[in-house]
Design a protein around this motif. Structure first.
Motif, PDB file in Angstrom:
ATOM      1  N   ARG A   1       0.834  -1.214   0.000  1.00  0.00           N
ATOM      2  CA  ARG A   1       0.000   0.000   0.000  1.00  0.00           C
ATOM      3  C   ARG A   1       0.860   1.252   0.000  1.00  0.00           C
ATOM      4  O   ARG A   1       0.553   2.230  -0.687  1.00  0.00           O
ATOM      5  CB  ARG A   1      -0.913   0.013   1.220  1.00  0.00           C
ATOM      6  CG  ARG A   1      -2.093  -0.897   1.091  1.00  0.00           C
ATOM      7  CD  ARG A   1      -2.971  -0.773   2.317  1.00  0.00           C
ATOM      8  NE  ARG A   1      -4.049  -1.757   2.296  1.00  0.00           N
ATOM      9  CZ  ARG A   1      -4.703  -2.159   3.364  1.00  0.00           C
ATOM     10  NH1 ARG A   1      -4.411  -1.650   4.547  1.00  0.00           N
ATOM     11  NH2 ARG A   1      -5.663  -3.053   3.262  1.00  0.00           N
ATOM     12  N   LEU A   2       1.960   1.245   0.764  1.00  0.00           N
ATOM     13  CA  LEU A   2       2.855   2.394   0.808  1.00  0.00           C
ATOM     14  C   LEU A   2       3.502   2.625  -0.557  1.00  0.00           C
ATOM     15  O   LEU A   2       3.579   3.760  -1.039  1.00  0.00           O
ATOM     16  CB  LEU A   2       3.931   2.186   1.871  1.00  0.00           C
ATOM     17  CG  LEU A   2       4.999   3.276   1.960  1.00  0.00           C
ATOM     18  CD1 LEU A   2       4.374   4.592   2.419  1.00  0.00           C
ATOM     19  CD2 LEU A   2       6.111   2.853   2.895  1.00  0.00           C
ATOM     20  N   VAL A   3       3.943   1.549  -1.195  1.00  0.00           N
ATOM     21  CA  VAL A   3       4.576   1.676  -2.508  1.00  0.00           C
ATOM     22  C   VAL A   3       3.593   2.219  -3.531  1.00  0.00           C
ATOM     23  O   VAL A   3       3.921   3.116  -4.327  1.00  0.00           O
ATOM     24  CB  VAL A   3       5.149   0.317  -2.958  1.00  0.00           C
ATOM     25  CG1 VAL A   3       5.538   0.332  -4.422  1.00  0.00           C
ATOM     26  CG2 VAL A   3       6.343  -0.061  -2.098  1.00  0.00           C
ATOM     27  N   VAL A   4       2.356   1.729  -3.501  1.00  0.00           N
ATOM     28  CA  VAL A   4       1.342   2.211  -4.444  1.00  0.00           C
ATOM     29  C   VAL A   4       1.020   3.678  -4.173  1.00  0.00           C
ATOM     30  O   VAL A   4       0.880   4.483  -5.095  1.00  0.00           O
ATOM     31  CB  VAL A   4       0.070   1.334  -4.361  1.00  0.00           C
ATOM     32  CG1 VAL A   4      -1.085   1.967  -5.095  1.00  0.00           C
ATOM     33  CG2 VAL A   4       0.359  -0.049  -4.914  1.00  0.00           C
ATOM     34  N   ARG A   5       0.931   4.046  -2.901  1.00  0.00           N
ATOM     35  CA  ARG A   5       0.634   5.441  -2.544  1.00  0.00           C
ATOM     36  C   ARG A   5       1.755   6.372  -3.001  1.00  0.00           C
ATOM     37  O   ARG A   5       1.501   7.435  -3.573  1.00  0.00           O
ATOM     38  CB  ARG A   5       0.437   5.536  -1.030  1.00  0.00           C
ATOM     39  CG  ARG A   5      -0.314   6.774  -0.595  1.00  0.00           C
ATOM     40  CD  ARG A   5      -0.595   6.756   0.898  1.00  0.00           C
ATOM     41  NE  ARG A   5      -1.397   5.601   1.276  1.00  0.00           N
ATOM     42  CZ  ARG A   5      -1.165   4.858   2.351  1.00  0.00           C
ATOM     43  NH1 ARG A   5      -0.170   5.135   3.163  1.00  0.00           N
ATOM     44  NH2 ARG A   5      -1.938   3.830   2.641  1.00  0.00           N
ATOM     45  N   VAL A   6       3.003   5.978  -2.776  1.00  0.00           N
ATOM     46  CA  VAL A   6       4.139   6.802  -3.211  1.00  0.00           C
ATOM     47  C   VAL A   6       4.163   6.910  -4.724  1.00  0.00           C
ATOM     48  O   VAL A   6       4.391   7.990  -5.281  1.00  0.00           O
ATOM     49  CB  VAL A   6       5.464   6.210  -2.672  1.00  0.00           C
ATOM     50  CG1 VAL A   6       6.667   6.850  -3.337  1.00  0.00           C
ATOM     51  CG2 VAL A   6       5.536   6.369  -1.173  1.00  0.00           C
ATOM     52  N   ARG A   7       3.901   5.793  -5.431  1.00  0.00           N
ATOM     53  CA  ARG A   7       3.881   5.831  -6.893  1.00  0.00           C
ATOM     54  C   ARG A   7       2.788   6.758  -7.401  1.00  0.00           C
ATOM     55  O   ARG A   7       3.007   7.533  -8.335  1.00  0.00           O
ATOM     56  CB  ARG A   7       3.648   4.420  -7.431  1.00  0.00           C
ATOM     57  CG  ARG A   7       3.714   4.324  -8.939  1.00  0.00           C
ATOM     58  CD  ARG A   7       3.073   3.066  -9.424  1.00  0.00           C
ATOM     59  NE  ARG A   7       1.648   3.070  -9.064  1.00  0.00           N
ATOM     60  CZ  ARG A   7       0.852   2.026  -9.199  1.00  0.00           C
ATOM     61  NH1 ARG A   7       1.326   0.890  -9.623  1.00  0.00           N
ATOM     62  NH2 ARG A   7      -0.429   2.105  -8.877  1.00  0.00           N
ATOM     63  N   ASP A   8       1.610   6.707  -6.777  1.00  0.00           N
ATOM     64  CA  ASP A   8       0.511   7.577  -7.198  1.00  0.00           C
ATOM     65  C   ASP A   8       0.865   9.050  -6.983  1.00  0.00           C
ATOM     66  O   ASP A   8       0.632   9.878  -7.860  1.00  0.00           O
ATOM     67  CB  ASP A   8      -0.760   7.248  -6.422  1.00  0.00           C
ATOM     68  CG  ASP A   8      -1.353   5.903  -6.837  1.00  0.00           C
ATOM     69  OD1 ASP A   8      -0.923   5.371  -7.886  1.00  0.00           O
ATOM     70  OD2 ASP A   8      -2.229   5.400  -6.116  1.00  0.00           O
ATOM     71  N   TRP A   9       1.442   9.379  -5.821  1.00  0.00           N
ATOM     72  CA  TRP A   9       1.783  10.775  -5.549  1.00  0.00           C
ATOM     73  C   TRP A   9       2.911  11.267  -6.441  1.00  0.00           C
ATOM     74  O   TRP A   9       2.948  12.442  -6.818  1.00  0.00           O
ATOM     75  CB  TRP A   9       2.116  10.975  -4.077  1.00  0.00           C
ATOM     76  CG  TRP A   9       0.871  11.138  -3.260  1.00  0.00           C
ATOM     77  CD1 TRP A   9       0.350  10.250  -2.386  1.00  0.00           C
ATOM     78  CD2 TRP A   9      -0.014  12.260  -3.280  1.00  0.00           C
ATOM     79  NE1 TRP A   9      -0.812  10.743  -1.856  1.00  0.00           N
ATOM     80  CE2 TRP A   9      -1.070  11.977  -2.387  1.00  0.00           C
ATOM     81  CE3 TRP A   9      -0.033  13.460  -3.971  1.00  0.00           C
ATOM     82  CZ2 TRP A   9      -2.113  12.860  -2.166  1.00  0.00           C
ATOM     83  CZ3 TRP A   9      -1.083  14.342  -3.749  1.00  0.00           C
ATOM     84  CH2 TRP A   9      -2.098  14.042  -2.866  1.00  0.00           C
ATOM     85  N   LEU A  10       3.837  10.394  -6.805  1.00  0.00           N
ATOM     86  CA  LEU A  10       4.890  10.795  -7.739  1.00  0.00           C
ATOM     87  C   LEU A  10       4.293  11.119  -9.111  1.00  0.00           C
ATOM     88  O   LEU A  10       4.694  12.090  -9.758  1.00  0.00           O
ATOM     89  CB  LEU A  10       5.936   9.692  -7.868  1.00  0.00           C
ATOM     90  CG  LEU A  10       6.955   9.604  -6.741  1.00  0.00           C
ATOM     91  CD1 LEU A  10       7.846   8.385  -6.936  1.00  0.00           C
ATOM     92  CD2 LEU A  10       7.785  10.855  -6.656  1.00  0.00           C
TER      93      LEU A  10
END
Length: 70
Positions: free
Chosen positions: A38-47
């Motif tokens: 979930r953290l990786v997906v959230r960081v990817r989305d915000w990037l």
């Protein structure tokens, strides 16, 4: 389409060992993997959002200053 290549040999069966980075079967290991995913997906989305917003602001600034310069 049919291939003219000869059929492949089946080979010897082999058991695959799990690498060290796979998720453990315990509940806490699965929970930790879900949190990390979930953290990786959230960081990817915000990037992605930041990249699009930065491009939009740059394009707006270039357009604005080119119109003001006329």
């Amino acid at each position: 389409m049919l291939s003219t290549a000869p059929p492949l040999d089946g080979g010897n069966p082999a058991t695959m060992t799990q690498p060290g980075w796979t998720v453990s079967a315990s509940l806490s290991g699965r929970r930790q993997a879900v949190r990390r995913r979930r953290l990786v997906v959230r960081v990817r989305d915000w990037l992605g959002i930041t990249l699009i917003a930065g491009f939009s602001v740059t394009l707006f600034a270039v357009t604005l200053f080119s119109l003001l310069g006329r």
